[in-house]
Motif scaffolding. Structure first.
Motif, PDB file in Angstrom:
ATOM      1  N   LEU A   3       8.215  -7.498  -4.351  1.00  0.00           N
ATOM      2  CA  LEU A   3       7.377  -8.454  -5.076  1.00  0.00           C
ATOM      3  C   LEU A   3       5.964  -7.893  -5.241  1.00  0.00           C
ATOM      4  N   VAL A   4       5.436  -7.256  -4.210  1.00  0.00           N
ATOM      5  CA  VAL A   4       4.109  -6.643  -4.294  1.00  0.00           C
ATOM      6  C   VAL A   4       4.100  -5.579  -5.386  1.00  0.00           C
ATOM      7  N   ALA A  15      -1.686  -7.238  -4.802  1.00  0.00           N
ATOM      8  CA  ALA A  15      -1.040  -8.206  -3.918  1.00  0.00           C
ATOM      9  C   ALA A  15      -0.770  -7.628  -2.540  1.00  0.00           C
ATOM     10  N   CYS A  30       1.373 -11.753  -0.416  1.00  0.00           N
ATOM     11  CA  CYS A  30       2.813 -11.980  -0.520  1.00  0.00           C
ATOM     12  C   CYS A  30       3.373 -12.183   0.876  1.00  0.00           C
ATOM     13  N   VAL A  78      10.468 -16.085  -0.520  1.00  0.00           N
ATOM     14  CA  VAL A  78       9.428 -15.066  -0.682  1.00  0.00           C
ATOM     15  C   VAL A  78       8.527 -15.488  -1.841  1.00  0.00           C
ATOM     16  N   ALA A  80       4.288 -15.290  -3.684  1.00  0.00           N
ATOM     17  CA  ALA A  80       2.946 -14.718  -3.793  1.00  0.00           C
ATOM     18  C   ALA A  80       1.992 -15.908  -3.878  1.00  0.00           C
TER      19      ALA A  80
END
Length: 137
Positions: A3-4, A15, A30, A78, A80
């Motif tokens: 995700l980062v 992030a 995150c 998960v 952000a």
């Protein structure tokens, strides 16, 4: 970590901030949603965010969601989070991203791919239940 990487490459958002890092200006972190109770039931007072082992050494901090208009989270999700962390112990969230949308495919690309594979016809069948017999109705 994925995700980062997606946030940094697709949107240009940094992030990789630590969840326990002091931040008086909005930052994006995150992590995984956790609950502080042993039962695992989540409510606004029991939400924690656990940072990654790479950026946050797996540390957990409280997540204050009082500034958000709506909320739908579950343990293990998960996310952000954009917010501030003035004390290093509680992130005040201004926004939560729960998923990164997949990129749109180019128009007609799926039709061209099918054409290259051959001109075999395809048939799709969709069914929806519950399934019963006539006698059960």
């Amino acid at each position: 970590q994925r995700l980062v990487d997606l946030l940094e490459t697709r949107f240009g958002i940094d992030a990789s901030n630590s969840v326990y890092g002091i931040a008086n200006e909005p930052v994006v972190v995150c992590g995984r949603i956790c609950c502080d109770s042993a039962e695992g039931r989540i409510n606004e007072a029991s939400i924690l965010i656990e940072g990654s082992s790479l950026h946050s050494q797996g540390m957990k901090v409280r997540l204050d969601t009082s500034k958000l208009s709506s909320l739908s989270l579950f343990p293990g999700q998960v996310v952000a989070v954009e917010g501030i962390n003035p004390s290093g112990h509680c992130i005040t969230a201004f926004g939560i991203l729960t998923g990164v949308p997949k990129p749109l495919c180019a128009a007609g690309s799926s039709h061209r791919a099918l054409g290259r594979a051959g001109d075999r016809s395809r048939r799709v069948v969709v069914a929806s239940g519950p399934f019963t017999t006539v006698e059960d109705l």
